[in-house]
Structure formats: structure tokens, C-alpha cells
Design an enzyme around this catalytic site. Structure first.
Site, PDB file in Angstrom:
ATOM      1  N   THR A  32       7.296  -2.497  10.805  1.00  0.00           N
ATOM      2  CA  THR A  32       6.878  -1.161  11.264  1.00  0.00           C
ATOM      3  C   THR A  32       5.358  -1.032  11.123  1.00  0.00           C
ATOM      4  O   THR A  32       4.830   0.073  11.096  1.00  0.00           O
ATOM      5  CB  THR A  32       7.561  -0.034  10.450  1.00  0.00           C
ATOM      6  OG1 THR A  32       7.318  -0.258   9.057  1.00  0.00           O
ATOM      7  CG2 THR A  32       9.051   0.023  10.701  1.00  0.00           C
ATOM      8  N   GLU A  59       2.478  -3.664  23.436  1.00  0.00           N
ATOM      9  CA  GLU A  59       3.341  -2.484  23.499  1.00  0.00           C
ATOM     10  C   GLU A  59       3.064  -1.765  24.805  1.00  0.00           C
ATOM     11  O   GLU A  59       1.892  -1.475  25.074  1.00  0.00           O
ATOM     12  CB  GLU A  59       3.048  -1.550  22.322  1.00  0.00           C
ATOM     13  CG  GLU A  59       3.534  -2.125  21.014  1.00  0.00           C
ATOM     14  CD  GLU A  59       3.214  -1.254  19.808  1.00  0.00           C
ATOM     15  OE1 GLU A  59       2.651  -0.153  20.000  1.00  0.00           O
ATOM     16  OE2 GLU A  59       3.507  -1.672  18.699  1.00  0.00           O
ATOM     17  N   GLY A  98       0.854  -1.187   0.000  1.00  0.00           N
ATOM     18  CA  GLY A  98       0.000   0.000   0.000  1.00  0.00           C
ATOM     19  C   GLY A  98       0.885   1.231   0.000  1.00  0.00           C
ATOM     20  O   GLY A  98       2.034   1.183  -0.459  1.00  0.00           O
ATOM     21  N   ARG A  99       0.365   2.316   0.563  1.00  0.00           N
ATOM     22  CA  ARG A  99       1.121   3.584   0.536  1.00  0.00           C
ATOM     23  C   ARG A  99       2.519   3.441   1.131  1.00  0.00           C
ATOM     24  O   ARG A  99       3.520   3.824   0.524  1.00  0.00           O
ATOM     25  CB  ARG A  99       0.357   4.654   1.323  1.00  0.00           C
ATOM     26  CG  ARG A  99      -0.721   5.347   0.548  1.00  0.00           C
ATOM     27  CD  ARG A  99      -1.435   6.347   1.446  1.00  0.00           C
ATOM     28  NE  ARG A  99      -2.214   5.626   2.430  1.00  0.00           N
ATOM     29  CZ  ARG A  99      -3.539   5.479   2.379  1.00  0.00           C
ATOM     30  NH1 ARG A  99      -4.223   6.025   1.420  1.00  0.00           N
ATOM     31  NH2 ARG A  99      -4.173   4.785   3.302  1.00  0.00           N
ATOM     32  N   ILE A 100       2.595   2.878   2.346  1.00  0.00           N
ATOM     33  CA  ILE A 100       3.899   2.818   3.030  1.00  0.00           C
ATOM     34  C   ILE A 100       4.808   1.790   2.355  1.00  0.00           C
ATOM     35  O   ILE A 100       5.996   2.047   2.112  1.00  0.00           O
ATOM     36  CB  ILE A 100       3.721   2.534   4.533  1.00  0.00           C
ATOM     37  CG1 ILE A 100       2.906   3.667   5.183  1.00  0.00           C
ATOM     38  CG2 ILE A 100       5.077   2.390   5.229  1.00  0.00           C
ATOM     39  CD1 ILE A 100       2.489   3.423   6.622  1.00  0.00           C
ATOM     40  N   ARG A 105       2.225  -3.590  12.492  1.00  0.00           N
ATOM     41  CA  ARG A 105       1.590  -3.881  13.778  1.00  0.00           C
ATOM     42  C   ARG A 105       2.206  -5.152  14.352  1.00  0.00           C
ATOM     43  O   ARG A 105       2.473  -6.113  13.616  1.00  0.00           O
ATOM     44  CB  ARG A 105       0.082  -4.089  13.628  1.00  0.00           C
ATOM     45  CG  ARG A 105      -0.726  -2.813  13.421  1.00  0.00           C
ATOM     46  CD  ARG A 105      -0.744  -1.914  14.669  1.00  0.00           C
ATOM     47  NE  ARG A 105      -1.559  -0.726  14.497  1.00  0.00           N
ATOM     48  CZ  ARG A 105      -1.139   0.453  14.029  1.00  0.00           C
ATOM     49  NH1 ARG A 105       0.139   0.597  13.668  1.00  0.00           N
ATOM     50  NH2 ARG A 105      -1.951   1.480  13.940  1.00  0.00           N
ATOM     51  N   HIS A 150       7.489   2.117  18.706  1.00  0.00           N
ATOM     52  CA  HIS A 150       6.416   2.512  17.787  1.00  0.00           C
ATOM     53  C   HIS A 150       6.551   3.995  17.385  1.00  0.00           C
ATOM     54  O   HIS A 150       5.666   4.811  17.672  1.00  0.00           O
ATOM     55  CB  HIS A 150       5.036   2.242  18.416  1.00  0.00           C
ATOM     56  CG  HIS A 150       3.953   2.080  17.393  1.00  0.00           C
ATOM     57  ND1 HIS A 150       2.880   1.237  17.565  1.00  0.00           N
ATOM     58  CD2 HIS A 150       3.771   2.663  16.176  1.00  0.00           C
ATOM     59  CE1 HIS A 150       2.079   1.316  16.507  1.00  0.00           C
ATOM     60  NE2 HIS A 150       2.597   2.177  15.655  1.00  0.00           N
ATOM     61  N   ILE A 151       7.675   4.288  16.727  1.00  0.00           N
ATOM     62  CA  ILE A 151       7.975   5.684  16.379  1.00  0.00           C
ATOM     63  C   ILE A 151       7.931   5.925  14.863  1.00  0.00           C
ATOM     64  O   ILE A 151       8.494   6.908  14.370  1.00  0.00           O
ATOM     65  CB  ILE A 151       9.358   6.119  16.931  1.00  0.00           C
ATOM     66  CG1 ILE A 151      10.452   5.119  16.531  1.00  0.00           C
ATOM     67  CG2 ILE A 151       9.303   6.301  18.434  1.00  0.00           C
ATOM     68  CD1 ILE A 151      11.874   5.591  16.828  1.00  0.00           C
ATOM     69  N   GLY A 152       7.261   5.036  14.137  1.00  0.00           N
ATOM     70  CA  GLY A 152       7.216   5.165  12.671  1.00  0.00           C
ATOM     71  C   GLY A 152       6.817   6.556  12.203  1.00  0.00           C
ATOM     72  O   GLY A 152       7.418   7.124  11.289  1.00  0.00           O
TER      73      GLY A 152
END
Ligand code: GLV
Length: 325
Positions: free
Chosen positions: A237, A268, A156-158, A239, A287-289
Site C-alpha cells: 500500500t 497507475e 514509520g507511521r503507517i 508505492r 490506490h485507495i489507501g
């Protein structure tokens, strides 16, 4: 006229609050930690708008205890913490923040890929522990990018933004997703479509970019890890729940794969004593994407815009369940 009541489950960038402050009656959960579920349950009973984060459990019980709720606006692109089905049945639109975090998340994916393959965190520890005495011909050798294959699961986008970076590094990029891309886009991205199994077998680096759904829960488990190369690295990055972490720990300890870099885990945070945190061939980040200044600023604005639209009964600019209209 009284303003609609809104609950925001944490402090968000001021740009988002500025859009809201004159238009709504705002309550913000000021603590660093998310509001406990019992507090959320309490708060939603009164509000018309909820601006929430991926750390909030917005389930059936909660949505059904919110008689006045007109909109749920999540400041994240992923929304696996929200029961979309129940929101849809109740006619409540759910907003999210796609697009604005694509590049930042792809950058972080790349940072993790480089860090785990070139052993950056391990090397840093080596120095900090005073172990480095001299340049060593055989010291801290890492994986090569030249001639390597990057496998992207979910384009997808990422995933596409990661593929573009791969092209820049001259990697061979293969991908798998349920619906193949148009040939023109494949060509532009420089990617080749392969089966899931082929991707697992052929990739030197595998990066996960699917949403977490029932279908993708533990998508990478014992069998999949066994198919991967012993020299391969796994990057996540997306889930935490997409990987079966017990199987991953085992695979890493047994040398079935070379390493893993995870920005997301299940749960988390991981408990401090978790096995994954003891392994030298693992990097875990919190979780700093999307954690860059501009990105979070844009996410806050988008979340506020979705919220305002929902309060006014307008279609949300970025709606997860547009079929309610
Ligand atoms: C972050 O993980 C997001 O879904 O925005």
C-alpha cells in the site's frame, strides 16, 4: 491588494477550498483526469502557489519554469513525484500531509491482507459467476493467521499502525528498516527487529511501508521473491515502484509465493490487459489507501494550510524540505 494566484490540479474536498477561497485567486483543474504535463507547465508560469497530487509530475523542468512559485503543497504524504532537490535549490518549500492518513492506510492494508489470505475477491467472483452450489469442506481454503508471522518493511507511521493491528490479531510481528526503533517503542508495538533477508525468509505475510526513493526502487525483485516462503503473501500500500512487477508476475505464476495484494502499481493505472490483472491470486485496488471521508477531508485542510503558510512566507506546518528556512 491583489491576491496570490494558485493552481489546484484537481477538485479537492470543499473543506480545503473553503480555507483558500477568500485569500487566493484560485484556479482549479476541473476534469477527472490530471492536467497534462504541458498544461501544468503553462499554469505554473503564472502562479505563486501550486496545490498538487501524487499524479502530477513536478520535475526540474516544471519547477524551473515557475518564476513566481513560492510554495508547492502536495495533498498526499508521499512526494516521490516531486523533485525536492530542485525545489530546495530554488528555495521553494514543499508541503505534504503526514499523520492524518495513517490509520486509513493501515486499515486498507489490513483489508487487503485479509482479503488475499482468505480469498475474498475470488470467493465473490465464484458466487457472481454462479459457481457456488453448496458448502464445500475443501472449497476456497485460505491461509491461517494463528501462528503466522507478519513482516513489515519500513516501520514509520503507517508501518507502526499496521504493527498495532498485527498485535491485535496475535500475529508475530517482525520488521526491518534502515534505523532500528528504540527498544521501548519496539516493546510497545510488540515487534522484533530482523535483517532484511531474515524478514523475507521468515514472514508469512509481508507488508511494504517505505517511501519510494532511489534506494527502495525495486527493493522487492527476483532475488527477494525467491527468498520468500512459497506460502507467503505480499501486500503493498506504499508505492508501486518498490516492487519489480515483472519479477512479481513471474513469481506468482511459478508458485514462488502464494499471492499479492496491491493498492499501488507501476504505472497507475495498470493497462487493462496487464498480466497481474489476470491472476486469481492477485488483488489490485486503485490506490485507495487514504480514501476515507474524514481522511481526505483532513488532507485537503492540511494541504490548504501548507499552501497558505508558504504564500505568506511562513514555515509550512508540514514541510518536506524545512532546511530551506
Ligand atoms: C498516498 O499514497 C499518499 O502518499 O498520501
Amino acid at each position: 491588494m491583489s491576491k496570490p494566484k494558485v493552481f489546484i490540479t484537481r477538485q479537492i474536498p470543499q473543506a480545503g477550498l473553503d480555507l483558500l477561497k477568500d485569500k487566493v485567486d484560485l484556479e482549479i483543474w476541473e476534469k477527472n483526469e490530471p492536467p497534462p504535463y504541458s498544461i501544468l507547465l503553462d499554469k505554473v508560469q503564472e502562479v505563486e502557489g501550486l496545490l498538487c497530487l501524487l499524479t502530477d509530475q513536478i520535475d526540474q523542468q516544471l519547477i524551473n519554469q515557475a518564476p513566481h512559485l513560492k510554495v508547492i503543497s502536495q495533498m498526499a504524504v508521499g512526494y516521490d513525484n516531486i523533485d525536492i532537490n530542485t525545489a530546495t535549490i530554488r528555495g521553494i518549500p514543499v508541503g505534504h500531509t503526514p499523520g492524518v492518513l495513517t490509520e486509513a492506510t493501515a486499515d486498507l492494508t489490513w483489508a487487503l491482507l485479509m482479503a488475499i489470505t482468505r480469498r475474498i475477491t475470488e470467493a465473490q467472483e465464484y458466487i457472481k459467476q454462479g459457481k457456488w452450489t453448496t458448502w464445500q469442506p475443501m472449497g476456497l481454503l485460505g491461509a491461517d493467521f494463528v501462528g503466522a508471522t507478519l513482516g513489515i518493511i519500513g516501520l514509520g507511521r503507517i508501518g507502526q499502525a499496521v504493527a498495532r493491528r498485527g498485535k491485535g490479531f496475535n500475529l508475530k510481528v517482525i520488521y526491518h528498516k534502515p534505523r532500528r526503533l528504540y527498544p521501548k517503542l519496539e516493546q510497545e508495538l510488540g515487534v522484533n527487529y530482523v535483517s532484511f533477508e531474515q524478514l523475507l525468509k521468515e514472514s508469512d505475510f509481508i507488508s511494504l511501508h517505505t517511501p519510494l526513493t532511489e534506494r527502495t526502487y525495486h527493493l522487492i525483485g527476483e532475488n527477494e521473491l525467491k527468498l520468500m516462503k512459497q506460502t507467503a503473501f505480499l501486500i503493498n500500500t506504499a508505492r508501486g515502484g518498490i516492487i519489480d512487477q515483472n519479477a512479481l508476475c513471474y513469481a506468482l505464476q511459478q508458485g514462488q509465493i502464494a499471492g499479492a495484494a496491491l493498492d499501488v502499481t507501476e504505472p497507475e493505472p495498470l493497462p487493462k490487459e496487464h498480466q497481474l490483472l489476470t491472476l486469481s491470486n492477485v488483488i489490485v485496488t486503485p490506490h485507495i489507501g487514504s480514501a476515507s471521508y474524514q481522511t481526505r477531508f483532513q488532507m485537503a485542510i492540511m494541504a490548504a494550510q501548507n499552501l497558505l503558510a508558504g504564500l505568506q512566507g511562513q514555515p509550512l506546518p508540514n514541510c518536506v524540505n524545512p532546511n530551506i528556512y
